[in-house]
Design an enzyme around this catalytic site. Structure first.
Site, PDB file in Angstrom:
ATOM      1  N   GLY A 212       0.818  -1.205   0.000  1.00 49.84           N
ATOM      2  CA  GLY A 212       0.000   0.000   0.000  1.00 49.84           C
ATOM      3  C   GLY A 212       0.847   1.249   0.000  1.00 49.84           C
ATOM      4  O   GLY A 212       2.046   1.202  -0.266  1.00 49.84           O
ATOM      5  N   ASN A 213       0.229   2.379   0.279  1.00 49.47           N
ATOM      6  CA  ASN A 213       0.968   3.635   0.361  1.00 49.47           C
ATOM      7  C   ASN A 213       0.324   4.531   1.418  1.00 49.47           C
ATOM      8  O   ASN A 213      -0.713   4.186   1.982  1.00 49.47           O
ATOM      9  CB  ASN A 213       1.021   4.320  -1.014  1.00 49.47           C
ATOM     10  N   ARG A 214       0.926   5.668   1.667  1.00 47.39           N
ATOM     11  CA  ARG A 214       0.512   6.480   2.810  1.00 47.39           C
ATOM     12  C   ARG A 214      -0.515   7.557   2.470  1.00 47.39           C
ATOM     13  O   ARG A 214      -0.753   8.444   3.283  1.00 47.39           O
ATOM     14  CB  ARG A 214       1.756   7.132   3.423  1.00 47.39           C
ATOM     15  N   SER A 215      -1.124   7.478   1.308  1.00 51.34           N
ATOM     16  CA  SER A 215      -2.100   8.516   0.971  1.00 51.34           C
ATOM     17  C   SER A 215      -3.317   8.440   1.905  1.00 51.34           C
ATOM     18  O   SER A 215      -3.913   7.380   2.082  1.00 51.34           O
ATOM     19  CB  SER A 215      -2.561   8.340  -0.474  1.00 51.34           C
ATOM     20  N   ALA A 279      -3.541   7.824  -5.038  1.00 49.94           N
ATOM     21  CA  ALA A 279      -2.199   7.269  -5.201  1.00 49.94           C
ATOM     22  C   ALA A 279      -2.380   5.821  -5.627  1.00 49.94           C
ATOM     23  O   ALA A 279      -2.776   4.970  -4.823  1.00 49.94           O
ATOM     24  CB  ALA A 279      -1.433   7.363  -3.892  1.00 49.94           C
TER      25      ALA A 279
END
Ligand code: CTP
Length: 404
Positions: A212-215, A279
């Site tokens: 995943g990502n931090r958006s 994102a």
């Protein structure tokens, strides 16, 4: 300092009790609120509550304090009128210009922005009579916030639910923030359908793990809220964002990049603008383990093979689902921000690219943002560090220019 004057019209629906919280938020944030309930609204919440919470006397009809000409003064003096909840009956009266009580008189004398937050059973909302009244009110410049889908009175669920009071408060704040006089300019996205993607995709490895990502989704949600306050029909494709649904916005939850692509393409078919604020993972694991991946003593972990995800922004920008559609992308850059941004804008083929400089402390999860919006026409619009809603409004200003 001038306290913005808000008239809170309350008509006779069960959601009247939720309007107490809206009133509370408005007064606590420095608005001078005059509550004008209908006679039926008082079956749900009494005059004492409205009066105590607003600090003003409350009346439903035009025969009280006649020397102050309240049926004219209240509407004339308002910076914004919001009717919440708005029943099918009040929408019908407003659409036809009836004036048989204080609220309907106020609606005829108000020259400021007017917002309706309908709440009723699905059948009543969907009835052609109601829909035509809503269309009439919108055509005349009112902002009618689509009701939410969810639990209604009793056990039924469907479209017709009153939006969360905190989110309606955001609508009021934004409409007021865009200036009371320029009523038409404030609704410059009326009649438009816009699609916004938000959040960050998660690409599953096994039933419990993902890449995943931090958006946080906050910028995309700010875009959706601003567009709705400017009159647009908004589809928000939300990837894993733990944020409340903005009022009047159709939220489509998704998980992965492939799901996001499907939802965005479907909504984009009739959209005037698509803003890709999500994102999106560029890669996903090649395989998905249906059982949890276990560690084995003495064995090195297996490498994770990745495959490319489709580039949704490039796909939509290259093959516009609708003629004249405006396509906006985002780019997060750590260095050579402008040069990389220009190259990315050309590569993706979009009309506008919002370039953020990201670093340790910047952008992710924050309430503030700073960006430069690059246009395919060579334009550069810097947006100074500030609330994400300011950036959202600048983006919509640029979109509106291109739609015109
Ligand atoms: N995007 C997309 N589909 C993808 C990846 C990204 O639609 N598979 C969109 C994002 O929503 C965003 C923009 O493209 O609007 C970001 O472009 P991207 O190429 O992903 O930029 P970066 O993530 O900054 O990647 P890089 O600099 O490595 O190219």
């Amino acid at each position: 300092m001038h306290k913005p004057k808000v008239v809170l019209g309350v008509s006779g629906g069960i959601a009247a009790y939720k309007a107490c919280e809206l009133l509370r938020r408005l007064t606590e944030s420095g608005h001078d609120v005059r509550v004008v309930p209908t006679e039926s609204a008082l079956h749900f919440v009494g005059a004492a509550t409205w009066s105590a919470l607003s600090g003003h006397p409350v009346s439903t009809e035009v025969w009280a304090d006649v020397h102050e000409v309240p049926h004219v003064r209240i509407g004339q003096g308002a910076d914004l009128v919001i009717v919440a909840p708005a029943t099918a009956d009040i929408l019908a009266k407003a659409a036809h210009g009836l004036a048989d009580d204080l609220l309907t008189n106020t609606l005829l004398t108000a020259r400021c922005p007017v917002v309706f937050a309908p709440a009723m059973h699905t059948e009543m909302w969907e009835h052609p009579a109601t829909q035509e009244n809503v269309a009439t009110l919108r055509r005349r410049g009112a902002l009618v916030v689509d009701p939410a889908v969810g639990r209604l009175t009793g056990v039924d669920t469907g479209k017709g639910r009153f939006p969360e009071p905190a989110e309606l408060f955001e609508v009021v704040r934004r409409v007021l923030g865009r200036g009371g006089d320029a009523v038409d300019a404030a609704q410059d996205l009326a009649g438009r359908h816009v699609v916004v993607s938000a959040g960050g995709t998660r690409e599953p490895l096994d039933p419990v793990r993902f890449l995943g990502n931090r958006s946080s989704g906050k910028q995309g949600y700010a875009l959706a809220r601003s567009a709705a306050a400017r009159g647009a029909r908004v589809t928000l494709v939300a990837a894993n964002a733990a944020l409340p649904d903005p009022a009047g916005v159709d939220v489509v939850p998704v998980g992965t990049a492939v799901q996001l692509r499907e939802a965005v393409l479907k909504a984009a078919a009739d959209a005037d603008a698509v803003v890709m604020a999500a994102a999106v993972a560029d890669f996903r694991p090649e395989t998905y383990a249906t059982g949890k991946i276990k560690k084995k003593d003495g064995e090195d972990p297996a490498p994770i093979a990745l495959v490319r995800n489709p580039d949704i922004l490039a796909e939509i920008a290259g093959d516009r689902p609708r003629v004249g559609q405006v396509v906006v992308g985002f780019a997060a850059e750590t260095d050579d921000v402008l040069a990389n941004g220009r190259a990315k804008l050309a590569r993706k083929g979009c009309d506008l690219l919002v370039v953020n400089e990201v670093g340790e402390r910047k952008t992710f999860g924050s309430e503030q943002n700073e960006a430069i919006v690059l246009g395919a026409d060579g334009s550069e619009t810097p947006v100074p560090y500030g609330p994400k809603e300011d950036l959202a409004d600048t983006i919509w200003d640029l979109v509106v220019q291109r739609l015109a």
